[in-house]
Every structure is written in structure tokens, then in C-alpha cells.
Design an enzyme around this catalytic site. Structure first.
Site, PDB file in Angstrom:
ATOM      1  N   LYS A   1       0.846  -1.192   0.000  1.00  0.00           N
ATOM      2  CA  LYS A   1       0.000   0.000   0.000  1.00  0.00           C
ATOM      3  C   LYS A   1       0.877   1.237   0.000  1.00  0.00           C
ATOM      4  O   LYS A   1       1.562   1.533   0.984  1.00  0.00           O
ATOM      5  CB  LYS A   1      -0.919   0.055   1.223  1.00  0.00           C
ATOM      6  CG  LYS A   1      -1.963   1.170   1.116  1.00  0.00           C
ATOM      7  CD  LYS A   1      -2.630   1.506   2.427  1.00  0.00           C
ATOM      8  CE  LYS A   1      -1.898   2.557   3.217  1.00  0.00           C
ATOM      9  NZ  LYS A   1      -1.885   3.902   2.557  1.00  0.00           N
TER      10      LYS A   1
ATOM     11  N   GLU B   1       9.914   1.014  10.780  1.00  0.00           N
ATOM     12  CA  GLU B   1      10.872   2.126  10.723  1.00  0.00           C
ATOM     13  C   GLU B   1      10.064   3.383  10.965  1.00  0.00           C
ATOM     14  O   GLU B   1       9.295   3.812  10.102  1.00  0.00           O
ATOM     15  CB  GLU B   1      11.580   2.141   9.369  1.00  0.00           C
ATOM     16  CG  GLU B   1      12.852   2.987   9.376  1.00  0.00           C
ATOM     17  CD  GLU B   1      12.614   4.401   8.891  1.00  0.00           C
ATOM     18  OE1 GLU B   1      12.383   5.285   9.746  1.00  0.00           O
ATOM     19  OE2 GLU B   1      12.639   4.619   7.674  1.00  0.00           O
TER      20      GLU B   1
ATOM     21  N   CYS C   1      12.674  11.120   8.237  1.00  0.00           N
ATOM     22  CA  CYS C   1      12.590  10.521   9.565  1.00  0.00           C
ATOM     23  C   CYS C   1      13.904  10.605  10.329  1.00  0.00           C
ATOM     24  O   CYS C   1      13.913  10.665  11.556  1.00  0.00           O
ATOM     25  CB  CYS C   1      12.128   9.070   9.452  1.00  0.00           C
ATOM     26  SG  CYS C   1      13.144   8.080   8.337  1.00  0.00           S
TER      27      CYS C   1
ATOM     28  N   GLU D   1       8.610  15.271  17.093  1.00  0.00           N
ATOM     29  CA  GLU D   1       9.055  15.270  15.706  1.00  0.00           C
ATOM     30  C   GLU D   1       8.219  16.255  14.892  1.00  0.00           C
ATOM     31  O   GLU D   1       6.995  16.125  14.795  1.00  0.00           O
ATOM     32  CB  GLU D   1       8.926  13.866  15.109  1.00  0.00           C
ATOM     33  CG  GLU D   1       9.494  13.771  13.705  1.00  0.00           C
ATOM     34  CD  GLU D   1       9.437  12.366  13.134  1.00  0.00           C
ATOM     35  OE1 GLU D   1      10.335  12.018  12.350  1.00  0.00           O
ATOM     36  OE2 GLU D   1       8.488  11.623  13.463  1.00  0.00           O
TER      37      GLU D   1
END
Length: 489
Positions: A182, A258, A292, A389
Site C-alpha cells: 500500500k 521504521e 525521519c 518530531e
């Protein structure tokens, strides 16, 4: 060549080597974030479509199937051929990536070349995945086999669409698995084009399936599907927890994650300052800050702090923003309105908590989701912009005194994806590299990610590793076989 008018050919789901409409007939728009205009309508997968894709992948993986009977070396040749086709279509793919994601065309070309390297790296691994013979006690001949786990579900993000596809497809195919992928709903175009290339390369029907859709529907269906043996997810910590929960509640499928990061980049006063400023600039502003492992906590030793800020502002002023296809553009838009608004809220939080905006801090332009490269000084560890973040072009600069202090502060986070240190003192570099709790440590460089070296995080930055030999392991099972031999043999 760059072409902002690149036509979109593939807009349907790819199941069992055919492009098909969603069972529901639903579609969703994918939008150019530079101007908020629709690029195309994409078929929207939900649980029924995921079920069809899994059935196709199961048949492709079944004992005696074409895929299972294929020599390992032939799997490698298929991956090599696929990589060659990606290289042939690199301009088409880069145009689609830049339209869909907003990143500058040159950055898309760079990402796709990295993806090609990853496919070729894992093509070389296909016939080198093997077990061992073991000198077990007694009279048994004992050996191990490495076998593919089976059907795997893969859910990738929007920040590096084709590169994250490569990180997932490469090891899965080398191991002999079959795939239901996906792509992110914001950026499905390159995954669908790659699906067409997989068929052109000669992959048997059902080996690769691509089902664009939304997380709560298609993503949830993949994570909880009882016939999927392993799921790989790249994205946020919050969604990673949902994926792991769904995997546990369904069939305890293997999970690799991850996830996010709040990575420290530590700059000592013995560094080459101009070099350090440039490394730190690229560590946070590359890919519009949507990375990231971005160096989002810049720790600068107090003796060079003020000069570092001054030179960083000068460099940020040179950063050209604009449309992905415009000449000399270094930074495009954020991917969508939700991400744009989230980043702007963090900038306001930084201001309200007392950090100083040295540069930027505002929307850029009158259309699209552009944010000025933003530099905060005077950031302290308790501030929201220091702890959470941001995933945008916001550099938070902290002051530190000693090595021990900065190690403790670097590790005072729930994340542990990456880290960096810039110094001419080898002892400081080695002590930091061993003490920091992070999956990657970059010394006098940053973001040095290559196909040959494993990548992944400590703590809530994920579990498992991608790339390198370690990246194969989540797609393999180890089987031990013991054979009783006659006495004396």
C-alpha cells in the site's frame, strides 16, 4: 528531462498482474502540493481489494507455483531486469514523483537512482541466501534452511515514495516472498508505474500487488490480515503502534517498523565551521525537512554557538523555494495541508515557549504548502519543538558545554533512529558513537545511507532493520533439519 505536464497512465489497483478498479468503484484525488490542483483520480482500495490481492499473492506463493519453482538466480535476474526498466523510465518516474510529492525534479532523480542501486544490491543477494551445516552432538547431520516467510504486507510513506518501495520490494523479492504493497494516499503514482514495470520485467502474476488506499481501511486490512505472514511499515510512531497491535491481535505476524526520529547532530568547537554549517543545513532541510532521520536537534558547543547561528542564517537565505520543475529550486512544498498546518503549529509553539526565530517562520508564497526554512536559537530541552518530531524545515539549535552533557541530552528522548557528530577529535567521536542510543551514527557527515549498510532505530524509532544483509532477515524463516545417521558415520 523535467516535464511538469507528465501524463499519468496508471491509476487503478494492480492485482494479479492486472490493473483493475476497486470493488467499491471508489476513487480519491492525488494532488500536486505546489498548487493544490488535482493530478488524477486513483482507485481506492479497501478490505475487499486487499483480500483479492492477498489471494493472488497466496496463489503465487503456493507450492509448485511458477514463482516457487523459479531458481534463486532467476529471481535475481528478474530484479536486475526490473532495475533496468526503472532506469529506462527514470525521467517519467521522476516527473511523477515531483508532481505527486513536490520535491525538486533533481531530488527525485537522485532518489530513483538510489532505488535502482537498492534493487541491484538485492538482486545480487537472491542466490546467496542460505543456511548452514551444524556440528551438533550425537549422530545427527544437522543443517538449517532459510525459507521465505510467504505473503508480506508493506505500507510505505509519502516522503520518499519510490525509495521506500525499493527498500521493501528488494529484500522481499530476493528472499522469495510475494507482496501486497500500500503506497501512501498522497503519493501513489510511482508505485503504480513500478507495478507496470514489474509485469514488463516478467514477474509471475500475484508476486507483486499494489493497492492504493487509506490507512484506516487498506492499511488496517493489511496489518490485520490472517493470511499475511509479515508486515513492514514505515511512518509515524502512533501508526506503527496500531500496526503492531493489529498484527498481534490477528495472527501474530512478523513486524518490522521504521518509525520517527528526533535525531541529534552534535557540533564541537574544534570543527571546520563552514563545513559543519553546511552539513547541519542539509541534515534538516533536505527533502523539505520531511525525513525521519533528519538532524532535527542541532547541538552546538557554546564557544562557536553565535557564529554558527550567523552562518546558518546566511546559508538559509540562499535556499531557493518554488515549484519542483523551476530552475534552481532547492525546496518544494510540504506534502499536504495537514502536514503544513502541523508544522506551522510547531513554529508557533516554539515562539510562544521562548525560542528565537533567527530566520523564516512563515508561509512562503500565495499557493501551495510552502514553508520558509526556519531557524530557532535559544532552544531548550523542555520545549515542544525539542521533544516532538516536527517533520518539516525547522532547525532547532541548542547550546552545550561538555561531551558528557551532550551525550546525556542526546539520549533524553523516546526516539533513537540516527545521530551525527562533527569534530576533529577522534576520541570525542568514538566516545559519542558508542554512547549514543541510535541505529546510525554519522561522523563528520550526515544521512550517509547506502544499500549495503543496515538502517533502523532504537527505542520508539522502530524494530528490525532495512538494507544490507540484515534487511533480508525479516523476510526469512530459519528451519532446522536433523537427520539421524548410522552409528560410526
Amino acid at each position: 528531462m523535467a516535464n511538469p505536464n507528465q501524463s499519468v497512465v496508471y491509476t487503478k489497483l494492480f492485482i494479479n498482474n492486472e490493473f483493475v478498479n476497486a470493488k467499491s468503484g471508489k476513487t480519491f484525488a492525488t494532488v500536486n502540493p505546489a498548487n493544490c490542483k488535482k493530478i488524477a483520480d486513483i482507485a481506492e482500495a479497501d478490505k475487499a481489494d486487499v483480500d483479492l490481492a492477498v489471494d493472488a499473492a497466496k496463489r503465487a506463493f503456493a507450492r509448485g507455483s511458477e514463482w516457487r519453482n523459479l531458481d534463486a538466480s532467476a529471481r535475481g535476474r528478474l530484479l536486475y531486469k526490473f532495475a533496468d526498466l526503472v532506469e529506462r523510465d527514470i525521467n517519467v518516474l521522476a516527473n511523477l514523483e515531483s508532481l505527486d510529492n513536490g520535491k525538486p525534479f533533481g531530488d527525485s532523480v537522485f532518489d530513483i537512482n538510489c532505488a535502482i542501486d537498492t534493487f541491484r544490491y538485492y538482486a545480487g543477494w537472491a542466490d546467496k541466501v542460505h543456511g548452514n551445516t551444524i556440528p551438533a552432538d550425537g549422530t545427527s547431520l544437522t543443517l538449517t534452511r532459510k525459507e521465505p516467510v510467504g505473503v508480506v504486507g508493506q505500507i510505505i510513506p509519502w516522503n520518499y515514495p519510490i525509495l521506500m518501495l525499493a527498500w521493501k520490494w528488494g529484500p522481499a523479492i530476493a528472499a522469495g516472498c510475494t507482496i501486497v504493497l500500500k503506497p501512501a494516499e498522497q503519493t501513489p503514482l510511482t508505485a503504480l508505474h513500478c507495478a507496470a514495470l514489474a509485469k514488463e520485467a516478467g514477474f509471475p502474476a500475484g508476486v507483486v500487488n499494489v493497492v492504493p488506499g487509506f490507512g484506516p481501511t487498506a492499511g488496517q486490512a493489511i496489518a490485520s490480515h490472517p493470511e499475511i505472514s509479515k508486515v513492514a511499515f514505515t511512518g509515524s510512531v502512533d501508526i506503527g503502534k496500531l500496526v503492531m497491535e493489529a498484527a498481534a491481535k490477528s495472527n501474530l505476524k512478523k513486524v518490522s517498523l521504521e518509525l520517527g526520529g528526533k535525531s541529534p547532530l552534535v557540533i564541537f568547537d574544534d570543527c571546520n565551521l563552514d563545513e559543519a554549517v553546511e552539513i547541519a543545513h542539509n541534515a534538516i532541510f533536505a527533502n523539505h525537512g520531511q525525513n525521519c532521520c533528519a538532524g532535527s536537534r542541532t547541538f552546538v558547543q557554546e564557544g562557536i554557538y553565535d557564529e554558527f547561528i550567523k552562518r546558518s542564517v546566511e546559508l538559509a537565505k540562499q535556499r531557493k523555494l518554488g515549484d519542483a520543475f523551476a530552475e534552481g529550486v532547492m525546496q518544494g512544498p510540504q506534502v499536504d495541508d495537514r502536514i503544513f498546518s502541523r508544522i506551522m503549529n510547531y513554529i508557533e509553539a516554539g515562539k510562544s515557549e521562548g525560542a528565537k526565530v533567527e530566520f523564516g517562520g512563515k508561509r512562503w508564497g500565495t499557493e501551495g504548502y510552502f514553508i520558509e526554512p526556519t531557524i530557532f536559537s535559544g532552544v531548550t530541552d523542555a520545549m515542544k519543538i525539542a521533544r516532538e518530531e516536527i517533520f518539516g524545515p525547522v532547525q532547532s539549535v541548542f547550546k552545550f558545554k561538555t561531551l558528557d552533557e551532550v551525550i546525556e541530552r542526546s539520549n533524553a528522548t523516546n526516539y533513537g533512529l540516527a545521530s551525527g557528530v562533527i569534530t576533529s577529535n577522534l576520541n570525542n567521536a568514538l566516545v559519542f558513537a558508542q554512547a549514543v542510543q541510535a541505529g546510525s551514527v554519522w561522523v563528520n557527515c550526515y544521512d550517509a545511507v547506502v544499500p549495503q549498510a543496515p538502517f533502523g532505530g532504537y527505542k520508539q524509532s522502530g524494530s528490525g532493520r532495512e538494507l544490507g544483509e540484515d534487511g533480508l532477515e525479516p523476510y526469512l524463516e530459519t528451519k532446522t533439519i536433523s537427520i539421524k545417521l548410522p552409528t560410526g558415520h
